[in-house]
Design a protein around this motif. Structure first.
Motif, PDB file in Angstrom:
ATOM      1  N   TYR A 168      67.461  29.824  86.216  1.00 14.89           N
ATOM      2  CA  TYR A 168      66.657  28.880  86.999  1.00 14.89           C
ATOM      3  C   TYR A 168      67.425  27.558  87.175  1.00 14.89           C
ATOM      4  CZ  TYR A 168      62.971  25.701  88.468  1.00 14.89           C
ATOM      5  OH  TYR A 168      62.231  24.776  89.169  1.00 14.89           O
ATOM      6  N   SER A 169      68.086  27.100  86.123  1.00 11.89           N
ATOM      7  CA  SER A 169      68.846  25.847  86.219  1.00 11.89           C
ATOM      8  C   SER A 169      69.954  25.960  87.259  1.00 11.89           C
ATOM      9  CB  SER A 169      69.442  25.488  84.851  1.00 11.89           C
ATOM     10  OG  SER A 169      68.432  25.272  83.902  1.00 11.89           O
ATOM     11  N   ILE A 170      70.618  27.114  87.270  1.00 10.41           N
ATOM     12  CA  ILE A 170      71.688  27.321  88.257  1.00 10.41           C
ATOM     13  C   ILE A 170      71.101  27.389  89.662  1.00 10.41           C
ATOM     14  CG2 ILE A 170      73.440  28.958  89.043  1.00 10.41           C
ATOM     15  CD1 ILE A 170      73.838  29.649  86.018  1.00 10.41           C
ATOM     16  N   ALA A 171      69.991  28.098  89.815  1.00 12.52           N
ATOM     17  CA  ALA A 171      69.343  28.193  91.123  1.00 12.52           C
ATOM     18  C   ALA A 171      68.906  26.808  91.613  1.00 12.52           C
ATOM     19  CB  ALA A 171      68.145  29.135  91.045  1.00 12.52           C
ATOM     20  N   ARG A 172      68.446  25.988  90.701  1.00 16.23           N
ATOM     21  CA  ARG A 172      68.045  24.634  91.090  1.00 16.23           C
ATOM     22  C   ARG A 172      69.254  23.839  91.568  1.00 16.23           C
ATOM     23  NH1 ARG A 172      66.191  19.579  87.326  1.00 16.23           N
ATOM     24  NH2 ARG A 172      65.892  18.109  89.051  1.00 16.23           N
ATOM     25  N   TYR A 173      70.366  23.975  90.863  1.00 21.71           N
ATOM     26  CA  TYR A 173      71.596  23.327  91.309  1.00 21.71           C
ATOM     27  C   TYR A 173      71.920  23.722  92.759  1.00 21.71           C
ATOM     28  CZ  TYR A 173      73.986  20.791  87.505  1.00 21.71           C
ATOM     29  OH  TYR A 173      74.383  19.846  86.580  1.00 21.71           O
ATOM     30  N   LEU A 174      71.842  25.014  93.050  1.00 20.52           N
ATOM     31  CA  LEU A 174      72.159  25.486  94.393  1.00 20.52           C
ATOM     32  C   LEU A 174      71.245  24.837  95.424  1.00 20.52           C
ATOM     33  CD1 LEU A 174      72.751  29.303  93.747  1.00 20.52           C
ATOM     34  CD2 LEU A 174      74.387  27.418  93.629  1.00 20.52           C
ATOM     35  N   HIS A 175      69.994  24.710  95.083  1.00 18.15           N
ATOM     36  CA  HIS A 175      69.034  24.071  95.999  1.00 18.15           C
ATOM     37  C   HIS A 175      69.402  22.600  96.220  1.00 18.15           C
ATOM     38  CE1 HIS A 175      65.341  22.796  97.878  1.00 18.15           C
ATOM     39  NE2 HIS A 175      65.141  21.914  96.901  1.00 18.15           N
ATOM     40  N   GLU A 176      69.686  21.886  95.150  1.00 19.07           N
ATOM     41  CA  GLU A 176      70.011  20.460  95.270  1.00 19.07           C
ATOM     42  C   GLU A 176      71.313  20.259  96.053  1.00 19.07           C
ATOM     43  OE1 GLU A 176      68.093  18.086  94.417  1.00 19.07           O
ATOM     44  OE2 GLU A 176      66.641  19.070  93.100  1.00 19.07           O
ATOM     45  N   ILE A 177      72.263  21.148  95.871  1.00 21.65           N
ATOM     46  CA  ILE A 177      73.562  21.011  96.542  1.00 21.65           C
ATOM     47  C   ILE A 177      73.426  21.258  98.043  1.00 21.65           C
ATOM     48  CG2 ILE A 177      75.857  22.071  96.780  1.00 21.65           C
ATOM     49  CD1 ILE A 177      75.638  22.653  93.699  1.00 21.65           C
ATOM     50  N   THR A 178      72.802  22.366  98.390  1.00 25.04           N
ATOM     51  CA  THR A 178      72.758  22.755  99.803  1.00 25.04           C
ATOM     52  C   THR A 178      71.748  21.937 100.602  1.00 25.04           C
ATOM     53  OG1 THR A 178      71.168  24.513  99.295  1.00 25.04           O
ATOM     54  CG2 THR A 178      73.513  25.095  99.276  1.00 25.04           C
ATOM     55  N   ALA A 179      70.811  21.262  99.916  1.00 21.13           N
ATOM     56  CA  ALA A 179      69.810  20.462 100.631  1.00 21.13           C
ATOM     57  C   ALA A 179      70.392  19.157 101.161  1.00 21.13           C
ATOM     58  CB  ALA A 179      68.622  20.165  99.706  1.00 21.13           C
ATOM     59  N   GLN A 180      71.551  18.745 100.636  1.00 25.46           N
ATOM     60  CA  GLN A 180      72.088  17.443 101.027  1.00 25.46           C
ATOM     61  C   GLN A 180      72.778  17.476 102.386  1.00 25.46           C
ATOM     62  OE1 GLN A 180      71.118  14.875  99.209  1.00 25.46           O
ATOM     63  NE2 GLN A 180      70.075  16.575  98.166  1.00 25.46           N
ATOM     64  N   ARG A 181      73.311  18.651 102.757  1.00 23.69           N
ATOM     65  CA  ARG A 181      73.900  18.769 104.085  1.00 23.69           C
ATOM     66  C   ARG A 181      73.832  20.218 104.531  1.00 23.69           C
ATOM     67  NH1 ARG A 181      80.076  18.614 106.366  1.00 23.69           N
ATOM     68  NH2 ARG A 181      79.470  18.773 108.546  1.00 23.69           N
ATOM     69  N   SER A 182      73.344  20.426 105.751  1.00 26.44           N
ATOM     70  CA  SER A 182      73.303  21.775 106.306  1.00 26.44           C
ATOM     71  C   SER A 182      74.721  22.231 106.616  1.00 26.44           C
ATOM     72  CB  SER A 182      72.457  21.807 107.577  1.00 26.44           C
ATOM     73  OG  SER A 182      71.124  21.451 107.299  1.00 26.44           O
ATOM     74  N   GLY A 183      74.988  23.501 106.352  1.00 28.82           N
ATOM     75  CA  GLY A 183      76.317  24.043 106.619  1.00 28.82           C
ATOM     76  C   GLY A 183      76.505  25.362 105.898  1.00 28.82           C
ATOM     77  N   ASN A 184      77.729  25.789 105.838  1.00 23.93           N
ATOM     78  CA  ASN A 184      78.076  27.070 105.225  1.00 23.93           C
ATOM     79  C   ASN A 184      78.615  26.859 103.815  1.00 23.93           C
ATOM     80  OD1 ASN A 184      77.413  28.200 107.680  1.00 23.93           O
ATOM     81  ND2 ASN A 184      79.540  28.455 108.351  1.00 23.93           N
ATOM     82  N   TYR A 185      78.069  27.628 102.874  1.00 21.79           N
ATOM     83  CA  TYR A 185      78.470  27.530 101.475  1.00 21.79           C
ATOM     84  C   TYR A 185      78.769  28.932 100.931  1.00 21.79           C
ATOM     85  CZ  TYR A 185      76.319  22.849 101.598  1.00 21.79           C
ATOM     86  OH  TYR A 185      75.978  21.554 101.916  1.00 21.79           O
ATOM     87  N   LEU A 186      79.770  29.001 100.069  1.00 21.83           N
ATOM     88  CA  LEU A 186      80.024  30.211  99.295  1.00 21.83           C
ATOM     89  C   LEU A 186      79.753  29.908  97.831  1.00 21.83           C
ATOM     90  CD1 LEU A 186      83.330  31.673 100.844  1.00 21.83           C
ATOM     91  CD2 LEU A 186      81.010  32.617 101.026  1.00 21.83           C
ATOM     92  N   ILE A 187      79.004  30.800  97.191  1.00 23.32           N
ATOM     93  CA  ILE A 187      78.628  30.619  95.786  1.00 23.32           C
ATOM     94  C   ILE A 187      79.173  31.810  95.014  1.00 23.32           C
ATOM     95  CG2 ILE A 187      76.708  30.288  94.202  1.00 23.32           C
ATOM     96  CD1 ILE A 187      75.173  29.696  97.091  1.00 23.32           C
ATOM     97  N   PHE A 188      79.982  31.527  94.015  1.00 22.14           N
ATOM     98  CA  PHE A 188      80.687  32.586  93.287  1.00 22.14           C
ATOM     99  C   PHE A 188      80.122  32.737  91.878  1.00 22.14           C
ATOM    100  CE2 PHE A 188      83.633  30.958  96.465  1.00 22.14           C
ATOM    101  CZ  PHE A 188      84.067  32.134  97.082  1.00 22.14           C
TER     102      PHE A 188
END
Length: 824
Positions: A610-630
């Motif tokens: 859940y903590s990692i998923a929250r990080y992903l949400h906080e990161i991608t919410a700051q700017r729309s675009g393409n992200y790769l998550i490994f």
């Protein structure tokens, strides 16, 4: 000027005819070592009149150059002793065939001996020469002779006929080299040099000139392909190397190398280049069958191949896949064999590592016995580099594991039993020999009871049994030619024969760089049982192969720590190393480290996911675009994705793509195309507006670290604005990783670093390298694991990573907002 060709290459090239027929093939490596022993045995038995291993050379002058034919006769039996009046050339060949069934010598073998006979007669003034073909049955050591006598006039007419047939190829080669060399001398670097790029090109050129290896850590922005290829081309023009082998592990990097050659051609370079494509990919048949009864391109291939090659040579400089396929269809020849043959006429060869390093796949036409001077490729044998190639090894970090794979061997007990059941109705001798091997494996299995894995020190009994089985299989295969209709078991026997000959070859290489172990798989030891010759340190084998080149340049964006790679890739204290500077502004990449999450096994659970998923949400919410998550694994990926989908996914503003466990080529291309977009399309204004609105919706690619999307893909500008790396990339604990750890501990190294930390960090760096591919790009890299803040990991950071911010899930949004506001 000299153009050199070996006797063997000359006769095989000019006199070849007939079909490609792999129904007749047996593994060449299986007989090579044994054949060498047989040669020495026969030579020692001969009397005082027998002279072994006689080097011969013949110069055929032309108005523009000297055509030099070279070779080494197995033996010369001198006349005027023991009743022998005529000097005889003895050519020894080992075979598994039944000698009684041979009606005469193999024509190409006889032709080779006749060449030696004329060359010896021309040197010594003989009027008549004898030619003896000595065939030795490798299993029984039985001998059979075929002997003929010729006048020198007969031999001269025949030999000069061969040379005249080869003249058109040599004439073209002479003229081509003049054109090529002039173009290289006039060639300038195609762009203004980036910062540090000219110095890097200089390092490469000097390493080739000094015949050294060079290890380059080349971060994105260096332009490493052009910076290594351009000086290598210059070195060829200065006759410091014969040709260039550009070696890669992935198709995408082969494309980059090919594009770089094309760029240089646009600037005036004249070099012939070929891309070697795997047989399975370039074959015209749905199922690859090198059988003239099934493939029209195999039938009569050698009757047509030289005409196809010569016309291709005259018409094209760039032998890429489409060109090879077009000519193969036009002349009805095998496209794979055509590409291999055109490599002899190429100044640059772009191919996979295995064409140089694999002990069974390497290009024998360049690196095998009698290869020196074969084809047109030895025009530069008078050069300082001796005509030897230069190896450019791209993404060289991959060569460590590939080397371990190529120089290891595995035998599985259950495979012996399966083949035993198959051959039972065809050959009782093979059945008995398979059972002996199975009995040896069973003995080793009993020693393994109570243990899953044990090291093994003595396997002589098994090796002796495998040698006898391999010899018997070689004989059976030579006696049972034909397709599945005639011999249903032949293909299965042939494939297993290759397994055995590979095992025996690797066994001959065993030294302190190997660990031999047995393992019983499955729960409670109820699975397969195998024995492995595991090459833990491939450096010696790789170094031996690199000795075939005048110089080897190894480069990667992730060759850290460089001493680790230098040690495992065959470097020594006299070889060079350099850390190339990137011309990119490091400030355009935001580097953030999450200090309140980890991928440690002890912490894995819903709360951490859940903590990692929250990080992903906080990161991608700051700017729309393409992200790769490994992620470290598919299971880890799935666990985080499920929580992200449940708690954070907003389908109105984002879409998620998942890397599946097994994806075919079409699925991989679709995945990447979603990130690359369709930037080349000309769209009407209305459609453009719709696309711009749609691009505000983010695309999140959930991928596996070390997988197909973490290396070798080039997503520029807005195709990718962020990479998130979850965990330190440590390989999973397994048998071989633990063997590596113990081995390098015993060598006085840090075994954990060698087995786990360094390979893991390489995957992290490769994944992070997907962001910032051009000087105009802006993007972020987020490392989600508190271990990245420890000295043991920060010591592995590249120089460009000196500036970073440690963040928490609560604070990362603010830090990212500040970063994006600075650049947008």
């Amino acid at each position: 000027m000299e153009i050199r060709i070996s006797v063997r290459a000359l006769v095989e090239f000019i006199l070849r005819s007939g079909d490609i027929d792999n129904r007749k093939r047996t593994a060449p490596e299986g007989a090579m070592a044994e054949g060498g022993r047989i040669h020495r045995m026969i030579q020692r038995r001969m009397g005082a009149e027998y002279q072994a291993e006689v080097t011969l050379r013949f110069v055929y002058p032309t108005p523009s150059y000297d055509l030099v034919v070279e070779g080494r006769a197995d033996g010369v039996i001198h006349g005027n002793s023991a009743g022998q009046e005529t000097t005889v050339i003895d050519e020894i060949k080992g075979t598994y065939r039944d000698l009684e069934r041979m009606k005469g010598p193999v024509p190409v073998h006889l032709a080779q001996a006749k060449c030696y006979a004329y060359m010896y007669a021309a040197k010594s003034g003989r009027e008549r020469m004898g030619v003896r073909m000595t065939y030795c049955q490798l299993e029984t050591e039985e001998l059979r002779y075929f002997q003929e006598e010729y006048s020198v006039r007969e031999l001269e007419g025949w030999f000069f006929g061969l040379l005249e047939e080869y003249r058109k190829w040599a004439d073209f080669g002479y003229e081509w080299q003049r054109v090529r060399t002039a173009s290289i001398k006039a060639l300038a670097f195609p762009y203004a040099y980036r910062e540090g790029q000219k110095e890097l090109a200089g390092y490469v050129y000097r390493s080739i000139a000094r015949k050294k290896k060079l290890f380059i850590e080349a971060p994105t922005g260096v332009g490493k392909t052009l910076s290594t290829l351009f000086p290598a081309v210059k070195a060829v023009g200065e006759e410091k190397a014969g040709r260039i082998f550009y070696l890669t592990a992935k198709t995408i990097t082969r494309t980059v190398a090919d594009n770089t050659f094309q760029l240089l051609r646009e600037k005036g370079l004249r070099m012939k280049t070929v891309i070697l494509t795997a047989k399975e990919k370039i074959c015209f048949l749905e199922e690859t069958q090198c059988d003239p009864s099934a493939c029209p391109y195999a039938k009569g291939h050698y009757d047509r191949i030289n005409e196809a090659m010569y016309n291709l040579l005259l018409q094209e400089d760039h032998y890429h896949r489409e060109t090879i396929e077009a000519y193969a269809r036009r002349y009805q020849v095998c496209p794979f064999e055509l590409s291999l043959d055109m490599s002899l006429f190429s100044d640059g060869i772009i191919c996979d590592y295995n064409y140089v390093f694999d002990p069974h796949v390497y290009l024998r036409r360049f690196f095998g016995d009698g290869a020196q001077g074969s084809g047109m490729g030895a025009w530069n044998t008078g050069a300082a580099g001796g005509g030897l190639p230069v190896f450019l090894i791209d993404e060289a970090h991959n060569l460590v594991e590939r080397g371990r794979e190529m120089y290891s061997a595995l035998l599985v007990k259950e495979d012996f039993l399966a083949l035993k059941r198959t051959v039972k109705e065809y050959d009782r001798k093979l059945e008995r020999l398979l059972e002996r091997c199975n009995a040896q494996m069973l003995s080793l299995k009993r020693e393994c009871e109570g243990w899953r894995v044990i090291p093994v020190k003595e396997i002589d009994g098994l090796v002796n049994a495998v040698e006898k089985l391999s010899e018997a299989m070689g004989t059976w295969l030579e006696e049972h030619e034909g397709g599945p209709a005639r011999n249903p078991a032949r293909e299965e026997i042939l494939e297993f024969y290759f397994v055995l000959t590979h095992f025996l070859d690797i066994y001959d290489r065993l030294d302190d760089n190997y660990v031999v172990y047995t393992e019983l798989s499955g729960e409670e030891g109820k699975g397969d049982f195998w024995l492995k010759l595991f090459c833990v340190n491939p450096s010696v084998n790789l170094q031996e192969c690199m000795g075939r080149a005048v110089s080897t340049i190894l480069f990667s964006a992730t060759l850290l720590p460089i001493q680790y790679y230098k040690g495992l890739l065959g470097g020594d204290g006299e070889d060079y190393e350099v850390y190339a500077r990137s011309s990119f502004d490091p400030g355009r990449k935001g580097l953030f480290i999450g200090r309140d999450v980890t991928s440690r096994y002890s912490r894995r659970g819903r709360q951490e996911y859940y903590s990692i998923a929250r990080y992903l949400h906080e990161i991608t919410a700051q700017r729309s675009g393409n992200y790769l998550i490994f992620f470290p694994s598919h299971s880890f990926l799935q666990s985080v994705y499920e929580i992200y989908e449940e708690c954070f996914l907003d389908e109105s503003r984002e879409e998620c793509l998942i890397q599946e466990d097994r994806m075919d080529e079409e699925e991989r291309e679709y995945f990447l195309s979603r990130f690359e977009g369709n930037r080349d399309c000309m769209l009407e204004e209305k459609i453009c507006m719709e696309v711009e609105e749609e691009e505000e919706r983010s695309l999140l690619g959930f991928c596996v670290m070390g997988g197909i999307f973490s290396e070798g893909i080039d997503l520029k500008k807005d195709s990718l604005i962020g990479a998130v790396i979850v965990g330190t990339g440590l390989p999973q604990v397994c048998t071989e990783r633990e063997i590596l750890r113990r081995y390098f501990d015993g060598m006085g190294k840090n075994g954990f670093d060698y087995a786990y930390r360094y390979p893991g960090m390489n995957k992290v760096l490769q994944a992070a390298g997907r962001v910032i591919r051009t000087a105009e790009d802006v993007g972020i890299v987020v490392l989600l694991d508190d271990r990245f803040l420890s000295p043991s990991y920060q010591g592995l950071f590249p120089r460009e990573w000196t500036e970073y911010e440690a963040v928490t899930a609560d604070r990362i949004a603010g830090r990212l907002e500040r970063f994006w506001n600075e650049w947008l």
